[in-house]
Design a protein around this motif. Structure first.
Motif, short mmCIF file in Angstrom:
data_model
loop_
_atom_site.label_atom_id
_atom_site.label_comp_id
_atom_site.label_asym_id
_atom_site.label_seq_id
_atom_site.Cartn_x
_atom_site.Cartn_y
_atom_site.Cartn_z
N LEU A 48 1.07 -1.12 -0.09
CA LEU A 48 0.08 -0.08 0.09
C LEU A 48 0.97 1.17 0.05
O LEU A 48 0.52 2.25 -0.83
CB LEU A 48 -0.96 0.02 1.21
CG LEU A 48 -1.98 -1.13 1.22
CD1 LEU A 48 -2.79 -1.23 2.58
CD2 LEU A 48 -3.11 -0.65 0.09
N SER A 49 1.96 1.15 0.91
CA SER A 49 2.77 2.39 0.79
C SER A 49 3.38 2.62 -0.57
O SER A 49 3.76 3.97 -0.77
CB SER A 49 3.93 2.12 1.87
OG SER A 49 4.83 1.17 1.48
N GLN A 50 3.21 1.87 -1.28
CA GLN A 50 3.96 2.24 -2.80
C GLN A 50 2.90 2.54 -3.66
O GLN A 50 3.24 2.77 -4.97
CB GLN A 50 4.69 0.66 -3.43
CG GLN A 50 5.87 0.15 -2.40
CD GLN A 50 6.38 -1.24 -2.99
OE1 GLN A 50 5.56 -1.76 -3.90
NE2 GLN A 50 6.94 -1.74 -1.98
N ARG A 51 1.74 2.65 -3.39
CA ARG A 51 0.70 3.07 -4.10
C ARG A 51 0.95 4.78 -4.26
O ARG A 51 1.07 5.41 -3.08
CB ARG A 51 -0.64 3.05 -3.81
CG ARG A 51 -1.17 1.58 -3.49
CD ARG A 51 -0.73 0.53 -4.86
NE ARG A 51 0.50 -0.06 -4.69
CZ ARG A 51 1.19 -0.73 -5.51
NH1 ARG A 51 0.69 -0.79 -6.88
NH2 ARG A 51 2.21 -1.53 -5.39
N ARG A 52 0.91 5.23 -5.23
CA ARG A 52 1.08 6.98 -5.29
C ARG A 52 0.17 7.61 -4.46
O ARG A 52 0.19 8.80 -4.03
CB ARG A 52 1.02 7.33 -6.64
CG ARG A 52 -0.37 7.12 -7.55
CD ARG A 52 -0.57 7.78 -8.77
NE ARG A 52 -1.88 7.51 -9.46
CZ ARG A 52 -2.30 6.52 -10.18
NH1 ARG A 52 -1.43 5.47 -10.37
NH2 ARG A 52 -3.10 6.22 -10.62
N TRP A 53 -1.30 6.86 -4.10
CA TRP A 53 -2.27 7.42 -3.35
C TRP A 53 -2.00 7.47 -1.60
O TRP A 53 -2.92 7.85 -0.93
CB TRP A 53 -3.58 7.14 -3.71
CG TRP A 53 -3.64 5.92 -4.34
CD1 TRP A 53 -3.44 5.58 -5.66
CD2 TRP A 53 -3.93 4.75 -3.47
NE1 TRP A 53 -3.80 4.01 -5.64
CE2 TRP A 53 -3.80 3.55 -4.44
CE3 TRP A 53 -4.48 4.40 -2.25
CZ2 TRP A 53 -4.47 2.29 -3.98
CZ3 TRP A 53 -4.84 3.20 -1.63
CH2 TRP A 53 -4.63 2.08 -2.84
N VAL A 54 -0.91 6.78 -1.28
CA VAL A 54 -0.74 6.38 0.13
C VAL A 54 0.73 7.46 0.42
O VAL A 54 1.46 7.22 -0.15
CB VAL A 54 -0.68 4.99 0.45
CG1 VAL A 54 -0.06 4.80 2.06
CG2 VAL A 54 -2.01 4.45 -0.05
N ASP A 55 0.42 8.08 1.63
CA ASP A 55 1.51 8.69 2.18
C ASP A 55 2.37 7.67 3.14
O ASP A 55 1.67 7.21 4.16
CB ASP A 55 1.39 9.86 2.95
CG ASP A 55 2.32 10.78 3.50
OD1 ASP A 55 3.49 10.09 3.68
OD2 ASP A 55 2.29 11.78 3.89
N ALA A 56 3.39 7.13 2.79
CA ALA A 56 4.44 6.08 3.55
C ALA A 56 4.63 6.69 4.91
O ALA A 56 4.83 5.76 5.81
CB ALA A 56 5.31 5.49 2.62
N ASN A 57 4.39 7.97 5.20
CA ASN A 57 5.02 8.38 6.36
C ASN A 57 3.91 8.75 7.26
O ASN A 57 3.93 9.11 8.48
CB ASN A 57 5.73 9.77 6.37
CG ASN A 57 6.97 9.32 5.53
OD1 ASN A 57 7.70 8.74 5.82
ND2 ASN A 57 7.48 10.26 4.58
N ARG A 58 2.51 8.40 6.89
CA ARG A 58 1.35 8.45 7.71
C ARG A 58 0.43 7.45 7.74
O ARG A 58 -0.68 7.33 7.19
CB ARG A 58 0.72 9.91 7.31
CG ARG A 58 1.26 11.13 7.51
CD ARG A 58 0.47 12.25 7.14
NE ARG A 58 0.22 12.53 5.85
CZ ARG A 58 -0.74 13.09 5.25
NH1 ARG A 58 -1.68 13.53 6.11
NH2 ARG A 58 -0.89 13.03 3.99
#
Length: 723
Positions: free
Chosen positions: A554-564
């Protein structure tokens, strides 16, 4: 260090198994009678309240959002028992439901007799009776949970259980519905699930032992002062005992079970003095369920089993006659044969149909066939099984259906339907006419439009090549070209599936631009029995790595902020939270662990603690097996805390929880504080002093608890947003 941080004394004790010595500094917190422990827990609550005080405005906002969307004068769809319709009302400002009834039609067509009355908020039906106002009953109690609630078939007697502490031990009451008076007779400290015999002369109930294991079934003659009759005692500490009334009301079904095998006994109600008849011995290591049925005047059994059928099959079998299992097995006729892609989950009977619930492609569906087809099966002895049909009308990509109720007195199947975006709908299905009638859709106030939200399936690759199903829910108008915060939920144990369900509270996350994701990880049952078995015992770590791999995907999707990314899980899902926080702390902004099973190895190593022996079939037995001990020690959250930077963590628990004792999160938080680096946010402990495994009681209390957790999450997901 915060000078107001509660100071936790360290008192070293040793746990020694298989030559391994583990030094535990916080085991002393287990003494729930100690004033020092109680003072410490209260201090933790005070500290958590102080350091999260700035979240209070957001909590109140979310609570009001939930409240504003819920019809506070809500009601249930009436259910017919005998010649009465039973239903509940809720009252604005009150925590608990009010149980009511009205008389049913006894003449007319099937549709007329089995169409429930239309109940409206704040409008009393003609002839409506209040049977139990839980608000009046709970008025002076700190905690209230209603256990079994059952009227007799005649409508003259009511029995109900009350837990006033959260311990899941109940006082069982009896009420004369002809006079409205409670009887002097009552039972104390019994387990949930008590029920009346068909003639309402007796109550069948269970007792639990010191480890909270239901072990004995008894029969109480209502109004009698004689000692209650012991119907069966399960002496195997690894088996949980439950009982039920067969759907044809001819037998008591006594089921001893673990997560891997079952032993069922049948006790005829007209011959209670005779020994219960064993169906299949537990030595066969078969998981099965049984329902007696009479065909052509002869006694048969419907058996759902997993013998050489991993996802179970449903068979028609003769009543057991004491023969060997091998001989008995040859006389079974498949009703719904085993399929590798369909997991049979249960079955029930109506007046003229057999109803089966089965999971296919993660979704539970309802299948029906006419009961008279069983006679044809006996005549043909076909191994092909019967033809089943499904009610038409459910079209979403991912949804949940479940059978709410059936009765041999009724031709109707009541079905619950819901999804991540569709509020709960209740249908009555008439198989003869194939008529699916919507009886009620849970109202959502404030102009809710399901089209404003979207839910869909994605598949995340696990590190070993398996594909993990994910449920993704967010606002339909969310800009998927920009990054958004993610709230990820998981469980992954006991073959429990995280099926789609609608949540009013969840809207408070979605409307703030949060993406909600559920990782259907191994250890759950979403993809059948094998999916469960790949996440238990010596494969348990798959549960944790699946969750982390889902995060990575999911964190690699462009619509997910991996830091949040905030994660949440409860009970065994709390174990998941603790393990994941140890294994990949850098991936998460915050962790919400509710009633978390984080000191798993200590608990399982003590067979006298609640449920420990029962858990060996789920996790393995670390007492006898050194390999299991080492494996559990390798992932048990309490033993694997590392001196690195962790995300913000809150453990939410209840003092009276009998499933996961409060001491587990209390110890875990204390050790986290001792071990983690100085730049880790101070781990927090929030404890409900009057609650049980499900937290506090009452709907407003639950809404406030949800608002607390969501405010904590949003503080970390949207740190710059107004409170």
């Amino acid at each position: 260090m915060d000078k107001n941080l509660p100071q936790t004394a360290k008192v070293e004790s040793e746990r020694i198994f298989h030559g391994d010595v583990f030094v535990d500094s916080y085991e002393w917190l287990r003494d729930r009678e100690s004033e020092e422990v109680l003072s410490y827990l209260r201090a933790e609550n005070d500290y958590t309240a102080r350091v999260t005080a700035d979240q209070e405005p957001l909590r109140e906002t979310i609570f009001q959002e939930i409240k504003s969307r819920v019809l506070e004068t809500d009601l249930s769809v009436p259910t017919r028992v005998g010649d009465w319709w039973y239903f509940t009302r809720t009252i604005e400002g009150e925590q608990y439901p009010v149980y009511c009834r009205v008389a049913a039609l006894t003449e007319g067509s099937v549709e007329e007799r089995f169409t429930p009355p239309q109940v409206e908020p704040e409008q009393t039906l003609s002839g409506e009776e209040v049977l139990l106002d839980c608000n009046d009953f709970a008025r002076d109690l700190d905690f209230f949970s209603l256990g079994s609630f059952q009227p007799s078939l005649s409508g003259e007697l009511l029995t109900f259980g009350v837990d006033d502490s959260g311990s899941e031990r109940y006082r069982q009451y009896f009420k004369d519905l002809t006079t409205g008076e409670l009887l002097d007779d009552h039972l104390d400290n019994i387990f949930s699930g008590a029920y009346l015999t068909p003639d309402a002369a007796g109550l069948v109930y269970s007792l639990v032992d010191d480890s909270w294991r239901p072990y004995e079934v008894r029969l109480h003659t209502i109004g009698s002062t004689e000692a209650d009759r012991v119907l069966f005692t399960e002496k195997d500490p690894a088996l949980w005992l439950e009982s039920s009334l067969s759907e044809d009301r001819s037998h008591l079904v006594l089921t001893s079970y673990s997560s891997e095998y079952t032993e069922v006994r049948l006790l005829a109600l007209d011959a209670l003095e005779e020994p219960a008849r064993l169906v299949i011995d537990k030595k066969q290591r078969i998981q099965y369920g049984v329902e007696p049925i009479t065909i052509g005047g002869e006694s048969y059994l419907l058996i759902q089993h997993d013998h050489e059928a991993l996802n179970s099959e449903l068979v028609l079998a003769p009543y057991p006659a004491g023969e060997s299992f091998e001989d008995y097995r040859t006389r079974w006729l498949p009703v719904m044969p085993h399929r590798s892609d369909v997991r049979i989950e249960g079955f029930a009977l109506t007046a003229d149909h057999l109803v089966v619930t089965a999971r296919q492609d993660t979704t539970v569906k309802v299948f029906l066939t006419e009961l008279n087809q069983l006679s044809s099966l006996l005549a043909s002895e076909s191994a092909a099984g019967l033809d089943f049909s499904e009610p038409a009308g459910f079209f979403e990509e991912i949804y949940t259906t479940s059978v709410m109720s059936t009765s041999i007195d009724s031709p109707v199947v009541r079905i619950l339907y819901t999804s991540w975006v569709t509020p709960t709908q209740i249908f009555d299905y008439f198989p003869r006419s194939e008529s699916l009638n919507l009886r009620r859709e849970t109202p959502v106030l404030g102009g809710y439009n399901p089209g404003d939200y979207t839910a869909y399936r994605m598949w995340a690759p696990a590190r070993d090549g398996e594909m993990i199903p994910l449920s993704i829910i967010h606002r339909a108008d969310l800009d998927l070209e920009t990054e958004h915060p993610l709230f990820q939920h998981g469980y992954g144990s006991y073959e429990v599936s995280m099926d789609p369900y609608f949540s009013v509270a969840r809207l408070s996350l979605l409307d703030r631009g949060v993406i909600y994701a559920v990782a259907h990880i191994r250890g759950g049952g979403e993809l059948g029995r094998d999916w469960y078995q790949q996440g238990k015992k010596l494969k348990k770590i798959n549960t944790f790595t699946d969750f982390i791999d889902s995060t990575d995907f999911l964190s690699q999707r462009r619509w997910v902020d991996a830091n949040r990314i905030v994660i949440e899980g409860g009970s065994a899902g709390g174990l998941l939270m603790g393990a994941v926080a140890n294994m990949a702390p850098e991936k998460y902004r915050a962790v919400i662990a509710e009633v978390p099973f984080v000191d798993a190895l200590t608990t399982i190593l003590d067979p006298d603690l609640p449920l420990s022996a029962l858990e060996w079939e789920e996790w393995g037995n670390p007492i006898e097996d050194q390999q299991v001990y080492q494996y559990m020690k390798s992932y048990s959250p309490y033993e694997n805390i590392r001196p690195v930077t962790y995300p913000a963590i809150v453990a939410i628990t209840s003092f009276n929880d009998t499933r996961v004792l409060y001491v587990e999160p209390a110890k875990w938080i204390a050790k986290l504080r001792e071990t983690v680096t100085a730049d880790t946010p101070v781990p927090l402990l929030k404890i409900e002093m009057d609650g049980g495994h499900g937290g506090g009681s009452g709907r407003y209390t639950r809404w406030k608890e949800t608002a607390w957790s969501y405010a904590f999450a949003l503080t970390h997901l949207l740190p710059d947003a107004p409170k």
